[in-house]
Design a protein around this motif. Structure first.
Motif, short mmCIF file in Angstrom:
data_model
loop_
_atom_site.label_atom_id
_atom_site.label_comp_id
_atom_site.label_asym_id
_atom_site.label_seq_id
_atom_site.Cartn_x
_atom_site.Cartn_y
_atom_site.Cartn_z
N PHE A 43 0.83 -1.21 0.00
CA PHE A 43 0.00 0.00 0.00
C PHE A 43 0.86 1.25 0.00
O PHE A 43 0.56 2.22 -0.70
N LYS A 44 1.94 1.24 0.76
CA LYS A 44 2.81 2.41 0.80
C LYS A 44 3.48 2.63 -0.55
O LYS A 44 3.76 3.77 -0.94
N SER A 45 3.72 1.55 -1.30
CA SER A 45 4.37 1.68 -2.61
C SER A 45 3.50 2.42 -3.61
O SER A 45 4.00 2.93 -4.61
N LEU A 46 2.19 2.51 -3.34
CA LEU A 46 1.31 3.27 -4.24
C LEU A 46 1.69 4.75 -4.26
O LEU A 46 1.36 5.46 -5.21
N PRO A 53 -0.96 7.80 -9.62
CA PRO A 53 -1.88 7.81 -10.77
C PRO A 53 -1.32 8.64 -11.93
O PRO A 53 -0.74 9.70 -11.71
N THR A 54 -1.50 8.13 -13.13
CA THR A 54 -1.09 8.87 -14.32
C THR A 54 -2.12 9.97 -14.58
O THR A 54 -3.19 9.99 -13.99
N ALA A 71 -2.91 -4.11 -9.46
CA ALA A 71 -1.96 -5.21 -9.72
C ALA A 71 -0.76 -5.15 -8.77
O ALA A 71 -0.18 -6.19 -8.44
N LEU A 72 -0.42 -3.95 -8.31
CA LEU A 72 0.69 -3.80 -7.36
C LEU A 72 0.33 -4.40 -5.99
O LEU A 72 1.21 -4.82 -5.24
N LEU A 73 -0.96 -4.41 -5.67
CA LEU A 73 -1.42 -4.89 -4.35
C LEU A 73 -1.75 -6.38 -4.35
O LEU A 73 -1.80 -6.99 -3.28
N ILE A 74 -1.99 -6.96 -5.51
CA ILE A 74 -2.47 -8.34 -5.58
C ILE A 74 -1.52 -9.36 -4.96
O ILE A 74 -1.96 -10.19 -4.16
N PRO A 75 -0.23 -9.35 -5.26
CA PRO A 75 0.64 -10.37 -4.64
C PRO A 75 0.60 -10.36 -3.12
O PRO A 75 0.44 -11.41 -2.48
N ALA A 76 0.70 -9.17 -2.51
CA ALA A 76 0.68 -9.08 -1.05
C ALA A 76 -0.71 -9.42 -0.50
O ALA A 76 -0.82 -10.01 0.57
N SER A 77 -1.75 -9.05 -1.25
CA SER A 77 -3.11 -9.36 -0.81
C SER A 77 -3.34 -10.87 -0.79
O SER A 77 -3.87 -11.42 0.18
#
Length: 125
Positions: A43-46, A53-54, A71-77
């Motif tokens: 979450f912090k990496s967001l 956000p672009t 997609a950045l959160l899915i592996p940790a989730s």
């Protein structure tokens, strides 16, 4: 003399109080599972420059995360959900592979585990 003594007493109490609060925060952090820590980091990496956000994502004017950011959160989730004993098949069956549902489920688990940690800390005091 009394004023000086009272001021010293209040200062001591304030320092002791602050030290205890710091210990509690450190205890919560130290009691997090590795999966919880990874979820935190994801979450912090967001907030990292490359993950913000672009302009196109901002123009959509929605509170929902873009698929790229989800997609950045899915592996940790997934890691957090699976750490509770849920199987990969059950995860897929319950969420249909929907990224939003996976993230929401992981967030619920994270909050539940955080509440348990806080309750354990309070009961130890």
């Amino acid at each position: 003399m009394k004023k000086l003594f009272l001021m010293a007493a209040f200062a001591s109490l304030a320092l002791i109080s602050c030290n205890n609060e710091g210990s509690a925060v450190n205890t919560v952090e130290s009691m997090k599972t590795p999966q919880m820590e990874n979820f935190d980091k994801a979450f912090k990496s967001l907030g990292d420059p490359q993950n913000r956000p672009t302009e196109e994502e901002k123009k959509r004017n929605t509170s929902e995360l873009s698929d790229r950011r989800k997609a950045l959160l899915i592996p940790a989730s997934k890691e957090l959900i699976l750490s509770t004993g849920v199987t990969e098949a059950e995860l897929t069956r319950k969420t249909g592979g929907d990224m939003s549902q996976i993230i929401v489920w992981a967030t619920q688990i994270y909050m539940q585990k955080s509440d348990e940690i806080r309750k354990n800390i309070k009961s130890e005091k």
